[in-house]
Design an enzyme around this catalytic site. Structure first.
Site, PDB file in Angstrom:
ATOM      1  N   PHE A 264       0.818  -1.206   0.000  1.00  0.00           N
ATOM      2  CA  PHE A 264       0.000   0.000   0.000  1.00  0.00           C
ATOM      3  C   PHE A 264       0.855   1.262   0.000  1.00  0.00           C
ATOM      4  O   PHE A 264       0.432   2.318  -0.449  1.00  0.00           O
ATOM      5  CB  PHE A 264      -0.893   0.045   1.244  1.00  0.00           C
ATOM      6  CG  PHE A 264      -2.100  -0.824   1.135  1.00  0.00           C
ATOM      7  CD1 PHE A 264      -3.050  -0.581   0.163  1.00  0.00           C
ATOM      8  CD2 PHE A 264      -2.299  -1.881   2.003  1.00  0.00           C
ATOM      9  CE1 PHE A 264      -4.177  -1.359   0.062  1.00  0.00           C
ATOM     10  CE2 PHE A 264      -3.410  -2.667   1.916  1.00  0.00           C
ATOM     11  CZ  PHE A 264      -4.360  -2.418   0.938  1.00  0.00           C
TER      12      PHE A 264
ATOM     13  N   LYS B 174      -0.628   6.128   7.693  1.00  0.00           N
ATOM     14  CA  LYS B 174      -0.391   5.230   6.561  1.00  0.00           C
ATOM     15  C   LYS B 174      -0.489   6.030   5.272  1.00  0.00           C
ATOM     16  O   LYS B 174      -1.532   6.623   4.967  1.00  0.00           O
ATOM     17  CB  LYS B 174      -1.399   4.089   6.572  1.00  0.00           C
ATOM     18  CG  LYS B 174      -1.231   3.111   5.417  1.00  0.00           C
ATOM     19  CD  LYS B 174      -2.145   1.906   5.560  1.00  0.00           C
ATOM     20  CE  LYS B 174      -1.711   1.061   6.738  1.00  0.00           C
ATOM     21  NZ  LYS B 174      -2.470  -0.198   6.809  1.00  0.00           N
TER      22      LYS B 174
ATOM     23  N   ASP C 145      -7.108 -10.858   4.710  1.00  0.00           N
ATOM     24  CA  ASP C 145      -5.658 -10.937   4.925  1.00  0.00           C
ATOM     25  C   ASP C 145      -5.323 -11.045   6.411  1.00  0.00           C
ATOM     26  O   ASP C 145      -4.532 -10.260   6.941  1.00  0.00           O
ATOM     27  CB  ASP C 145      -4.960  -9.725   4.313  1.00  0.00           C
ATOM     28  CG  ASP C 145      -3.455  -9.958   4.115  1.00  0.00           C
ATOM     29  OD1 ASP C 145      -3.024 -11.129   4.192  1.00  0.00           O
ATOM     30  OD2 ASP C 145      -2.712  -8.987   3.898  1.00  0.00           O
TER      31      ASP C 145
END
Length: 865
Positions: free
Chosen positions: A518, A535, A630
């Site tokens: 990502f 993030k 995930d």
């Protein structure tokens, strides 16, 4: 799945005559009872066959004013049903049984309560062993049953039909109808306060949604609470520990509790809502409850003070203000002059129970528009305004308690509607001041306000124009495109941060704490001193921008103790930033597989249980089901005292086509992928269950699913520090297969992390291994759902038995994995990763590269933690 419940059977054996205080399970017409008459037996005049229940003219709490016809559970002295709850009688009031039914009268003979008209004459009244008070005719047919008219409780075997409802009592000693009610709809179980929804069973983490069919009734048996459809099909279930006697009751406090009676005491097994701060009137009017606090401390927000120490609520600190009165349904006119209406701010960080269910009245509006909307409706008693989204929430109809929500920080601003000056006028009653108010003021005030709004609007527009021109000159301004978040309305977006604000918070993105597909994750500190993980996501793809906003609108409104909290976001050009709460202990893989202090068994169990609870909430506790796709140790984060939080839920859909190579057409991480990924079968929440099972095996063993084998059958370390299980032969062992073999042989101790040095019991290891193997069944339908997994871990549901026929695929994977490792050794090629189907662990020909390559591959495939 069908369940068999016991039903009350209307039958008569040899009837026993009742005289004086003699007990019987039957009485016949022309029977009279009062508390005075049966005073020596606390008003009891009827018992069930085995004495489990009794009927009595009873005064709860031993008070001497209110007496009711009650059915009581004898062992606990708990009332499960009452007749005249809203019309109590004195101790000399009487109950009459006639052929026309039951009548309760006061001491003067005035009727207070009676059963409705019955189709045929009553022959007897019976109290069944299940606690059901029944009127029977001569053919033993039921004419009327208390089970069909519950008050605030149902018991085992009692069926609660769809569209039925009951209400709480005012207090344990006052059984009259309270403000809280429970209703069963065709899709869910609801709790309401004065008609306002505040809890749904389907949103509880312990509730598992098994079907979307129509609900027909609710019932309790020895193992759980069930919402059932036609033919006993389970729609929603709550697993309970085994017990011979359960009741479900709506307490006067507003809590719905399912509890069992054993050892002379009640045990609460299920409580809704689990956070009592979500109870609408816990702290009284405008009182604030600290969200998640064990003591549920009540206080008053700014500009308000407590009116008494008994939690009756808060009033404005300034005596010139008073709370706005609630308007009634027949006359919405308050007859108030315009000048007396105002608002008091309660500050930031408060939430309201109704916001979660009613949603915003309007989205993407400014604060002034939100206030104007509330001012125009007398049912609006206050509002909450969310800065980041422009959502406007109303506090409507009734003023309940507030919820102190520090996680929302400076995003949610609250206001309470008040009256200024004189005492508030009641709806429909003319205020004397209105007749004395100058007519000229009535004309000038609205005109002046209109002119003022025009002036302020012009100034704001001019300021925005100047700011835009300045930014364009600096080359930093981009005109909004249809894909930008500001170009469309998505309700519920969390706080939107400015890019420069996050740049300062992260010291220009200096401290990198993770990286992957990502982008990267940086540590930062916000102005309020809150430590966060930022993030930075890049390469979202062509359609990624709108999908990004949709996703964060979903996950931004998810609140669960075992899920990482999204605090906000930032959108700038093609870069997207997500701001999460910071987890200071890092990810599970670093603690579980690293060289630090060993995790003790109880810590491992708590991590497993917390992860299971978080997944159960994602699958069945949210209004929109979320499949993580995930689950792995890298995405399980830990905070102080090993508090568990799952990260990266709901974000896999953000990947663009240019990132597809990282997933090789699949989402997730090799080693944790369910077999259905390989067969293009439908992906469901059972995919996460499989991954959880693999993680659970790693939690038990303290090692990755691939292990170096040597000639002995002991647990060793290779030169890179990787612990290994060894037996005859060489190469790598596929650990899930080894776990299956040890399960077949009953050698569970072989699977525990050797660093625990026998500090774990065999049965504790067996419990987690059996749960894990049930989770990794090849056939998804054979895997338990996460709600069942939580029940098994908590000990409320018996452990499942792994099905060997659905686990044989592990033998195939194991053989292919061994072949791959042998080939790698023969070719002696360093740093070559070989996979067997989707579940083989990464391998290499050198021990020095084995550990590092496995770790890097895991990060590259799934993205940053």
């Amino acid at each position: 799945m069908g369940f068999l419940f016991l039903f009350p059977t209307a039958f008569l054996s040899c009837a026993l005559l009742v005289s004086g205080i003699t007990y019987s399970e039957f009485v016949h017409p022309n029977f009279t009872a009062s508390n005075l008459q049966y005073a020596e037996n606390s008003g009891s005049f009827l018992t069930s066959r085995n004495g489990t229940f009794k009927a009595a003219i009873f005064n709860p709490g031993a008070q001497q004013t209110n007496f009711y016809l009650c059915v009581i559970h004898v062992a606990s002295n708990t009332i499960i049903w009452s007749a005249n709850r809203d019309d109590p009688i004195s101790n000399s009031g009487e109950m009459y049984l006639t052929s026309e039914g039951i009548t309760i009268s006061d001491e003067s003979g005035n009727p207070k309560w009676s059963t409705p008209a019955i189709p045929s004459p009553a022959y007897a009244m019976m109290l069944s062993e299940m606690g059901n008070l029944v009127l029977l005719d001569r053919s033993n047919n039921s004419l009327w049953e208390s089970f069909q008219h519950p008050t605030d409780t149902i018991v085992m075997g009692q069926l609660f039909p769809v569209k039925a409802s009951f209400s709480s009592a005012v207090s344990p000693t006052d059984l009259s109808t309270g403000d809280y009610s429970l209703t069963l709809s065709s899709s869910d179980l609801h709790l309401q306060w004065r008609g306002l929804l505040y809890w749904k069973l389907s949103m509880d983490t312990k509730a598992y949604i098994n079907s979307n069919s129509m609900v027909e009734y609710m019932a309790i048996n020895r193992t759980g609470l069930y919402l059932l459809g036609g033919n006993g099909t389970v729609i929603i279930q709550v697993a309970l520990s085994l017990s011979d006697f359960w009741i479900a009751t709506l307490e006067s406090s507003g809590r719905f509790i399912v509890k069992s009676f054993s050892a002379d005491d009640w045990m609460d097994d299920f409580v809704g809502p689990s956070d009592s701060c979500r109870i609408p009137f816990l702290c009284g009017t405008v009182g604030s409850c600290r969200d998640g606090s064990a003591s549920n401390t009540c206080s008053c927000p700014s500009n308000f003070h407590s009116v008494s120490p008994n939690r009756t609520g808060c009033v404005p600190t300034d005596g010139s203000y008073s709370l706005y009165p609630t308007c009634n349904s027949t006359d919405h006119s308050t007859h108030l002059i315009p000048s007396v209406l105002s608002y008091l701010t309660i500050g930031y960080g408060y939430d309201y129970f109704g916001s979660q269910f009613s949603g915003p009245v309007r989205s993407r509006v400014n604060l002034t528009a939100c206030q104007d909307l509330c001012s125009g409706d007398c049912s609006c008693l206050g509002f909450l305004y969310e800065n980041s989204s422009g959502d406007c929430y109303w506090i409507k109809s009734y003023l309940g308690s507030l919820i102190s929500d520090i996680q929302r920080g400076e995003d949610l601003l609250g206001y309470i509607k008040v009256l200024v000056g004189s005492s508030p006028a009641k709806p429909g009653v003319k205020n004397d001041q209105s007749t004395k108010f100058p007519l000229s003021a009535l004309v000038l005030l609205p005109s002046s306000a209109f002119i003022l709004l025009i002036v302020l609007g012009s100034l704001w527009w001019r300021r925005q124009r100047i700011s835009r021109d300045r930014d364009m000159k600096a080359g930093q301004y981009n005109l909004p495109s249809p894909e930008e978040p500001d170009a469309f309305q998505i309700p519920g977006l969390p706080k939107r941060f400015d890019y420069k604000e996050l740049e300062v918070a992260t010291d220009h993105f200096r401290t990198l704490i993770g990286s992957g597909g990502f982008g990267a994750v940086y540590k930062g500190t916000l102005p309020d001193k809150a430590v966060v993980a930022v993030k930075k996501i890049t390469n979202l793809g062509i359609q990624g921008k709108k999908e990004f906003c949709t996703e964060i609108a979903i996950i931004g409104n998810i609140h669960h103790i075992n899920l990482v909290k999204l605090r906000g976001f930032c959108a700038r050009g093609s870069t997207r930033l997500l701001v999460f709460e910071y987890m200071n202990r890092g990810s599970l893989d670093r603690i579980l597989f690293g060289n630090g202090p060993v995790l003790e068994w109880q810590e491992r169990f708590n991590i497993a249980l917390g992860t299971a609870r978080g997944l159960a909430y994602l699958h069945s506790g949210c209004e929109q089901k979320i499949i993580h796709c995930d689950i792995k140790p890298e995405n399980i984060l830990l905070h102080d005292h090993f508090q568990v939080k799952i990260s990266d839920f709901g974000l896999s859909k953000l990947l663009g086509p240019e990132q597809s190579s990282l997933f090789t057409t699949m989402r997730g991480t090799r080693g944790y992928l369910a077999p259905e990924w390989l067969t293009n079968s439908a992906i469901s929440e059972k995919t996460d269950v499989y991954s959880f099972g693999m993680v659970l095996l790693e939690i038990v063993s303290g090692r990755k699913n691939c292990l170096l084998r040597t000639q002995s059958h002991s647990l060793e370390e290779d030169s890179s520090g990787t612990r290994s299980s060894s037996s005859s032969g060489s190469g790598l062992l596929y650990f899930p297969l080894f776990a299956l073999e040890m399960h077949e042989q009953g050698k569970y101790a072989e699977l525990a992390d050797p660093r625990l040095e026998n500090r774990v019991k065999r049965q504790d290891v067996e419990k987690l291994v059996r749960v894990a193997l049930c989770c990794v069944h090849e056939e998804p339908s054979l895997r338990p759902n996460m709600a069942i997994v939580v029940g098994m871990l908590e000990g409320k549901i018996p452990l499942g038995h792994p099905r060997m026929e659905s686990l044989n695929f592990l033998r195939f994977y194991g053989r292919r994995f061994t072949e791959a490792s042998v080939i790698a050794e023969q070719e002696n090629e360093e740093n070559v990763l070989l996979y067997s189907q989707a579940n083989a662990c990464p391998t290499s020909t050198t021990s020095s590269s084995r550990k590092s390559m496995s770790y890097i591959s895991s990060q590259q495939v799934s993205g940053p933690r």
